[in-house]
Design an enzyme around this catalytic site. Structure first.
Site, PDB file in Angstrom:
ATOM      1  N   LEU A 126       0.821  -1.223   0.000  1.00 50.99           N
ATOM      2  CA  LEU A 126       0.000   0.000   0.000  1.00 50.99           C
ATOM      3  C   LEU A 126       0.851   1.269   0.000  1.00 50.99           C
ATOM      4  O   LEU A 126       0.330   2.370  -0.096  1.00 50.99           O
ATOM      5  CB  LEU A 126      -0.974  -0.002   1.184  1.00 50.99           C
ATOM      6  CG  LEU A 126      -2.054  -1.098   1.131  1.00 50.99           C
ATOM      7  CD1 LEU A 126      -2.962  -1.018   2.351  1.00 50.99           C
ATOM      8  CD2 LEU A 126      -2.879  -1.020  -0.146  1.00 50.99           C
ATOM      9  N   ARG A 127       2.164   1.118   0.133  1.00 51.21           N
ATOM     10  CA  ARG A 127       3.144   2.191  -0.127  1.00 51.21           C
ATOM     11  C   ARG A 127       3.161   3.340   0.876  1.00 51.21           C
ATOM     12  O   ARG A 127       3.936   4.286   0.695  1.00 51.21           O
ATOM     13  CB  ARG A 127       2.961   2.780  -1.534  1.00 51.21           C
ATOM     14  CG  ARG A 127       3.023   1.775  -2.678  1.00 51.21           C
ATOM     15  CD  ARG A 127       4.303   0.982  -2.679  1.00 51.21           C
ATOM     16  NE  ARG A 127       4.497   0.258  -3.944  1.00 51.21           N
ATOM     17  CZ  ARG A 127       5.316  -0.777  -4.068  1.00 51.21           C
ATOM     18  NH1 ARG A 127       6.018  -1.211  -3.028  1.00 51.21           N
ATOM     19  NH2 ARG A 127       5.466  -1.373  -5.227  1.00 51.21           N
ATOM     20  N   ASP A 185       9.181  -9.214   2.844  1.00 49.55           N
ATOM     21  CA  ASP A 185       8.875  -9.306   1.421  1.00 49.55           C
ATOM     22  C   ASP A 185       9.575  -8.232   0.602  1.00 49.55           C
ATOM     23  O   ASP A 185       9.694  -7.091   1.020  1.00 49.55           O
ATOM     24  CB  ASP A 185       7.376  -9.214   1.166  1.00 49.55           C
ATOM     25  CG  ASP A 185       7.065  -9.432  -0.301  1.00 49.55           C
ATOM     26  OD1 ASP A 185       7.421 -10.505  -0.809  1.00 49.55           O
ATOM     27  OD2 ASP A 185       6.527  -8.527  -0.951  1.00 49.55           O
ATOM     28  N   HIS A 198       9.410 -14.347   1.391  1.00 47.01           N
ATOM     29  CA  HIS A 198       9.770 -14.065  -0.002  1.00 47.01           C
ATOM     30  C   HIS A 198      11.056 -14.855  -0.232  1.00 47.01           C
ATOM     31  O   HIS A 198      12.106 -14.501   0.300  1.00 47.01           O
ATOM     32  CB  HIS A 198       9.996 -12.555  -0.175  1.00 47.01           C
ATOM     33  CG  HIS A 198      10.630 -12.156  -1.463  1.00 47.01           C
ATOM     34  ND1 HIS A 198       9.981 -11.360  -2.391  1.00 47.01           N
ATOM     35  CD2 HIS A 198      11.851 -12.413  -1.992  1.00 47.01           C
ATOM     36  CE1 HIS A 198      10.776 -11.161  -3.430  1.00 47.01           C
ATOM     37  NE2 HIS A 198      11.928 -11.773  -3.207  1.00 47.01           N
ATOM     38  N   HIS A 258       4.103 -15.752  -3.077  1.00 49.04           N
ATOM     39  CA  HIS A 258       4.197 -15.820  -4.554  1.00 49.04           C
ATOM     40  C   HIS A 258       5.036 -16.972  -5.133  1.00 49.04           C
ATOM     41  O   HIS A 258       6.074 -16.763  -5.735  1.00 49.04           O
ATOM     42  CB  HIS A 258       4.666 -14.484  -5.147  1.00 49.04           C
ATOM     43  CG  HIS A 258       5.796 -13.792  -4.437  1.00 49.04           C
ATOM     44  ND1 HIS A 258       7.010 -14.361  -4.203  1.00 49.04           N
ATOM     45  CD2 HIS A 258       5.858 -12.543  -3.921  1.00 49.04           C
ATOM     46  CE1 HIS A 258       7.775 -13.495  -3.589  1.00 49.04           C
ATOM     47  NE2 HIS A 258       7.111 -12.390  -3.399  1.00 49.04           N
ATOM     48  N   ASN A 298       8.834  -9.553  -9.564  1.00 49.75           N
ATOM     49  CA  ASN A 298       9.730 -10.519  -8.931  1.00 49.75           C
ATOM     50  C   ASN A 298       8.943 -11.349  -7.934  1.00 49.75           C
ATOM     51  O   ASN A 298       8.399 -10.794  -6.987  1.00 49.75           O
ATOM     52  CB  ASN A 298      10.862  -9.768  -8.217  1.00 49.75           C
ATOM     53  CG  ASN A 298      11.818 -10.721  -7.518  1.00 49.75           C
ATOM     54  OD1 ASN A 298      11.792 -11.926  -7.756  1.00 49.75           O
ATOM     55  ND2 ASN A 298      12.648 -10.184  -6.646  1.00 49.75           N
ATOM     56  N   ASP A 332      -0.159  -9.730  -4.821  1.00 47.95           N
ATOM     57  CA  ASP A 332       1.125  -9.010  -4.810  1.00 47.95           C
ATOM     58  C   ASP A 332       0.966  -7.648  -5.494  1.00 47.95           C
ATOM     59  O   ASP A 332       1.840  -7.208  -6.249  1.00 47.95           O
ATOM     60  CB  ASP A 332       2.242  -9.842  -5.468  1.00 47.95           C
ATOM     61  CG  ASP A 332       3.637  -9.317  -5.117  1.00 47.95           C
ATOM     62  OD1 ASP A 332       3.737  -8.330  -4.358  1.00 47.95           O
ATOM     63  OD2 ASP A 332       4.628  -9.891  -5.611  1.00 47.95           O
ATOM     64  N   HIS A 361       3.524   1.283  -8.838  1.00 48.26           N
ATOM     65  CA  HIS A 361       4.636   2.224  -8.991  1.00 48.26           C
ATOM     66  C   HIS A 361       4.154   3.417  -9.813  1.00 48.26           C
ATOM     67  O   HIS A 361       3.129   3.336 -10.491  1.00 48.26           O
ATOM     68  CB  HIS A 361       5.802   1.562  -9.739  1.00 48.26           C
ATOM     69  CG  HIS A 361       6.499   0.489  -8.955  1.00 48.26           C
ATOM     70  ND1 HIS A 361       7.256   0.749  -7.830  1.00 48.26           N
ATOM     71  CD2 HIS A 361       6.551  -0.848  -9.136  1.00 48.26           C
ATOM     72  CE1 HIS A 361       7.751  -0.394  -7.358  1.00 48.26           C
ATOM     73  NE2 HIS A 361       7.327  -1.385  -8.132  1.00 48.26           N
TER      74      HIS A 361
END
Ligand SMILES: [Zn+2]
Length: 428
Positions: free
Chosen positions: A62-63, A150, A177, A230, A275, A302, A306
């Protein structure tokens, strides 16, 4: 406040049925056939539509705090609501990293102010996600859903062992991860299986499954509850299948792009860069098999938004990460259910039941539970159009795909947080 939702097919406790849903003060109260003239204050007609328990995504970015130019809690959770998700678990690669009380508080304050759906933060495994020493795991344990670094694998075996021992003591899951950095960028980029590594990304299958192999050894030793993020390779699926048969406390997720696409679909565009990378058809088919036989427990997006300039440099010059909250259900419904690979109920279990149970979210459509649900029209076919996304991120490998299944409404604690119901279906 009483609302009666009626006329739909609802999925609850493993079965579809056509009873009406009565919600009072934000909670499910009763499921029944109500008479048309019952004097409920508000009635929402959902004839011909499906109601699912609000989806649970255990892997989103969620940045905030730190990267609000990419996404905010508000835009990310609106994207969740628009995709049918009522619960999201937020990864800790933030600034500051939630690795102790003070930093976590900043994130929780932002969530409290901005979130439209329920957000459960991950705590970092290592301080600053730097892989050097453990975070203040005890300090934050009570307020995080699980622990993860992650974005990076924990390279040190000693540190991962210590993290697992502590997580075990705290009763928390380690969500890993898996990426062994000694295999990256061609250093050991051969493939024992003979399959070509994805050269465009420099992230061979070994970097994933070798670290998973190490982690499973540590799980066997420590008894820690472990979740692999993932999953993208056939070797990982095989390792996880064996670990489960052995009785280890292990679960895993994969993401829609690994199930629907293979390396033949990759174009030299940023929207195909993530990734782990999209891998071979053989890997994709192994993942589908893992979904069908229960080796893969859940599907997470995931979601990793950006800014446009960070994704416009082709495969080589773009950052890793694509958005996924607003496309997950329609893409999977179209690719897995319409094609007859799995049933609709199985898809809801992958998006709701299994993640809710594993991560102890406690959600579901049952009397007394918070009224968290989503409404879909499965008859609607449309094209994935990133310019319509609520997310600030627009990079998706599914751009332009024809999909079925549109989210018309998402309700959290009885409150409508997404609504694009055609007018006239709702009467006060
Ligand atoms: Zn990751």
């Amino acid at each position: 406040m009483e609302t009666l939702y009626r006329g739909m097919t609802a999925y609850r406790q493993g079965a579809f049925n056509s009873k009406d849903l009565l919600v009072i003060d934000g909670r499910f109260v009763e499921f029944s056939r109500f008479r048309e003239r019952d004097p409920f204050r508000k009635t929402v007609q959902l004839g011909g539509l499906y109601v699912f328990p609000g989806f649970v995504d255990v892997h989103v970015h969620l940045r905030e705090p730190g990267f609000s130019y990419k996404e905010t809690i508000r835009t990310g959770t609106l994207a969740a609501a628009r995709g049918g998700f009522a619960h999201v678990c937020a990864m800790p690669n933030l600034n500051p990293v939630p690795d102790g009380e003070e930093n976590l508080k900043q994130e929780l304050d932002l969530i409290g102010r901005g979130a439209l759906v329920k957000v459960y933060p991950y705590g970092a495994i290592t301080a600053g996600e730097l892989g050097k020493r453990l975070s203040a795991m005890e300090e934050i344990s009570g307020r995080v859903v699980a622990f993860s670094d992650d974005g990076r694998g924990v390279q040190s075996e000693e540190l991962m062992r210590a993290a697992m021992l502590k997580a075990k003591k705290l009763g928390k899951i380690i969500a890993a991860h898996c990426e062994d950095e000694t295999y990256i960028n061609g250093i050991k980029a051969h493939s024992e299986s003979g399959a070509a590594p994805n050269s465009s990304c420099g992230l061979p299958a070994e970097s994933e499954w070798r670290q998973l192999e190490r982690d499973l050894r540590l799980v066997r030793e420590t008894g820690c509850a472990y979740h692999m993020c993932h999953v993208s390779t056939k070797e990982s699926v095989a390792l996880l299948r064996r670990a489960k048969a052995e009785g280890l406390d292990v679960t895993c997720e994969t993401a829609p792009h690994y199930l629907m696409l293979d390396d033949k679909d990759i174009k030299d565009e940023g929207r195909f860069k993530m990734n782990p990378p999209i891998r071979s058809e053989e890997d994709r088919l192994a993942l589908i098999e893992g979904i069908a036989d229960g080796t893969i427990d859940m599907i997470a997006t995931d979601h990793a938004p950006h800014a446009e300039k960070e994704k416009s440099g082709g495969l080589a010059g773009s950052l890793n990460g694509v958005v996924g909250l607003e496309t997950a259900f329609p893409v999977l419904y179209t690719g897995l259910v319409k094609t007859g690979i799995i049933g609709l109920g199985a898809l809801i279990d992958l998006l709701h039941t299994n993640p809710s149970e594993r991560f102890e979210i406690g959600a579901g459509i049952a009397p007394g539970k918070p009224a968290d649900f989503t409404v879909f029209d499965l008859r609607e076919e449309y094209t994935v159009a990133p310019e319509e996304f609520a997310s600030m991120g627009r990079s998706t490998p599914f751009e332009g795909m024809r999909v079925w299944g549109k989210c018309l409404m998402t309700v959290v604690d009885g409150k409508t947080v997404w609504d694009c119901m055609p007018r006239g279906k709702e009467n006060e």
